[in-house]
Design an enzyme around this catalytic site. Structure first.
Site, PDB file in Angstrom:
ATOM      1  CD  GLU A  80      41.466  44.135  28.153  1.00 60.82           C
ATOM      2  OE1 GLU A  80      41.105  44.159  29.340  1.00 60.82           O
ATOM      3  OE2 GLU A  80      42.623  43.871  27.808  1.00 60.82           O
ATOM      4  CE  LYS A 256      43.048  43.971  33.306  1.00 70.02           C
ATOM      5  NZ  LYS A 256      42.739  44.032  31.881  1.00 70.02           N
ATOM      6  CG  ASP A 272      30.557  37.475  44.023  1.00 69.23           C
ATOM      7  OD1 ASP A 272      31.296  38.335  43.531  1.00 69.23           O
ATOM      8  OD2 ASP A 272      30.205  37.484  45.219  1.00 69.23           O
ATOM      9  CG  HIS A 369      44.965  45.953  22.257  1.00 69.85           C
ATOM     10  ND1 HIS A 369      43.725  45.869  22.810  1.00 69.85           N
ATOM     11  CD2 HIS A 369      45.808  45.379  23.145  1.00 69.85           C
ATOM     12  CE1 HIS A 369      43.801  45.258  23.975  1.00 69.85           C
ATOM     13  NE2 HIS A 369      45.068  44.949  24.209  1.00 69.85           N
TER      14      HIS A 369
HETATM   15  C1  MEV Z   1      45.553  43.552  29.415  1.00 67.21           C
HETATM   16  O1  MEV Z   1      44.206  43.530  29.788  1.00 67.21           O
HETATM   17  C2  MEV Z   1      46.241  42.310  29.926  1.00 67.21           C
HETATM   18  C3  MEV Z   1      47.752  42.285  29.721  1.00 67.21           C
HETATM   19  O2  MEV Z   1      48.319  43.464  30.233  1.00 67.21           O
HETATM   20  C4  MEV Z   1      48.254  41.078  30.465  1.00 67.21           C
HETATM   21  C5  MEV Z   1      49.745  41.006  30.562  1.00 67.21           C
HETATM   22  O3  MEV Z   1      50.433  42.025  30.489  1.00 67.21           O
HETATM   23  O4  MEV Z   1      50.231  39.855  30.749  1.00 67.21           O
HETATM   24  C6  MEV Z   1      48.086  42.211  28.256  1.00 67.21           C
END
Ligand code: MEV
Length: 418
Positions: A80, A256, A272, A369
């Site tokens: 990513e 995430k 892992d 991005h």
């Molecule tokens: C994208 O991989 C991760 C984000 O969505 C985390 C977040 O929203 O805090 C940018």
């Protein structure tokens, strides 16, 4: 170059030359880093089943990390864009103090499920009576880990009600030292289980470690000064955090973003990462699903960020020994133990979370991005020199048009204008 500042401005070859010197990498190690086929087919074929090829991902190094006063260059493997840049930026904003971090002893929990015991009260009594003997037998399967200073730390049993009747659950706490611990624990569990049912009866079912490694937690903390991130930055991160703390839909994405960094270091170091994910999210759910990080303002008005989570990771065993790149990653990272690795991972997770919250609550993340995306499109369109790539990327960004056709037209114009 203190802590490799400006690292991002170099090209991949220049970066490699630099770390070659800094970490005294051998000729063989440099070859492995240069050659994407470092994991040979024959090694891969011994790692899993039905192998036909190996799979490659970008391997990057995140700089600017100072943890407990020590500088780290942190290997990250992921597909990513922006995650590595975000980690580096957040770490830079934490300087000169950087992060503080600490980790529990590496104790993992292993469970043995025993079914079919009618009188569980009596079984519990017998279990307690035979506990010392069970421990003695279990220890015979823990010889290897005892050599490294680890071993069985506790043994307990509890009875659960379930849809299939009563479950007699035996639990071992095992200090697995610098291993992730799955093999160590599972060997002990499978070895000792038949003896346990000789004492208390019943049928052995599952014998497996728990990824909810609550006895193997790691914590990290950092102060981001308001002079560096601005008052609106402080407030923005706090607002973003408040949403995650109040809403599970946001919290999922919040966590995430933390795992973006943690998993990337886990993958680079041969760990892992599914175990890491399982542990992190089940830990986040212990009292209703919550953020793994915490933010508050101190009396100076600076932002104090912290993180706590279980991290079942190792620096020996498993794929770490088989994948040559993992070994190099650990060498560059320079950690002396699994606990130190966990600390570095927690700091990266916190850094990624902060960077995401700062960007999301202020400028948004699409700009960053799209910049990388534009660079990719420029290369796909045929831009080959750094000047061509930069010029095309700039025009795509200015026009907010990232189509391949537009990139090709732009490249023609750039070439024509020379
Ligand atoms: C994208 O991989 C991760 C984000 O969505 C985390 C977040 O929203 O805090 C940018």
């Amino acid at each position: 170059m203190t802590n490799l500042s400006g690292f991002y401005k170099l090209n991949a070859e220049e970066r490699l030359n630099l770390i070659k010197k800094k970490y005294s990498l051998s000729k063989e190690e440099v070859e492995i880093l240069k050659n994407t086929g470092a994991l040979s087919i024959s090694t891969a074929d011994r790692m899993i089943e039905n192998v036909v090829s190996t799979f490659h991902l970008p391997f990057a190094l995140a700089n600017n990390f100072v943890i407990n006063g020590k500088e780290y260059l942190i290997p990250m493997v992921l597909e990513e864009p922006s995650v590595v840049a975000a980690a580096c930026k957040a770490a830079k904003l934490s300087l000169p103090a950087g992060f503080t971090s600490d980790a529990d002893e590496p104790v993992m929990i292993g469970q043995i499920q025993i079914m079919g015991i009618k009188d569980t009260e009596n079984a519990k009594k017998m279990f307690e009576e035979k506990k010392a003997e069970i421990l003695q037998i279990a220890k015979t399967y823990a010889v290897q880990i005892e050599k490294f200073g680890g071993g069985i730390k506790a043994l307990n049993a509890r009875v659960l009600e379930s849809i299939r009747g009563k479950i007699f659950l035996v639990e071992f706490d095992v200090d697995v030292r610098d291993a992730m611990g799955a093999n160590t624990i599972n060997t002990i569990l499978e070895g000792v289980a038949p003896s346990i049912i000789q004492f208390i009866g019943g049928t052995i079912r599952l014998r497996i470690l728990s990824n909810l490694a609550v006895k193997r937690k790691v914590r990290a903390k950092v102060i981001w000064k308001k002079e560096l991130i601005g008052e609106d930055g402080v407030e923005g991160v706090l607002d973003g955090y408040a949403l995650a703390a109040s809403d599970i839909f946001r919290c999922s994405t919040h966590n995430k973003g933390i795992m973006n960094g943690i998993d990337a270091v886990g993958i680079a170091t041969g760990n892992d990462w599914r175990a890491v994910e399982a542990g992190a999210h089940s830990y986040a759910s212990l009292n209703g699903y919550k953020p793994l990080t915490h933010y508050e303002k101190n009396k100076e008005g600076d932002l104090v960020g912290s993180i706590e989570l279980p991290l079942p990771v190792g620096t020996i065993g498993g794929a770490i020994n088989t994948n040559p790149l993992s070994k190099i990653a650990l060498k560059i990272l320079g950690v002396k133990s699994a606990r130190e690795l966990a600390m570095a991972m927690a700091c990266v997770g916190l850094a990624n979370n902060f960077a995401a919250l700062l960007a999301l609550s202020t400028t948004g993340i699409q700009k960053g991005h799209m910049k990388l995306h534009a660079k990719n499109i420029a290369v796909l369109a045929g831009a080959s020199t750094p000047e061509e790539i930069d010029s095309v990327t700039e025009v795509l960004g200015e026009n907010k048009n990232f189509s391949l056709d537009f990139a090709k037209q732009t490249l023609e114009k750039v070439r024509g204008s020379k």
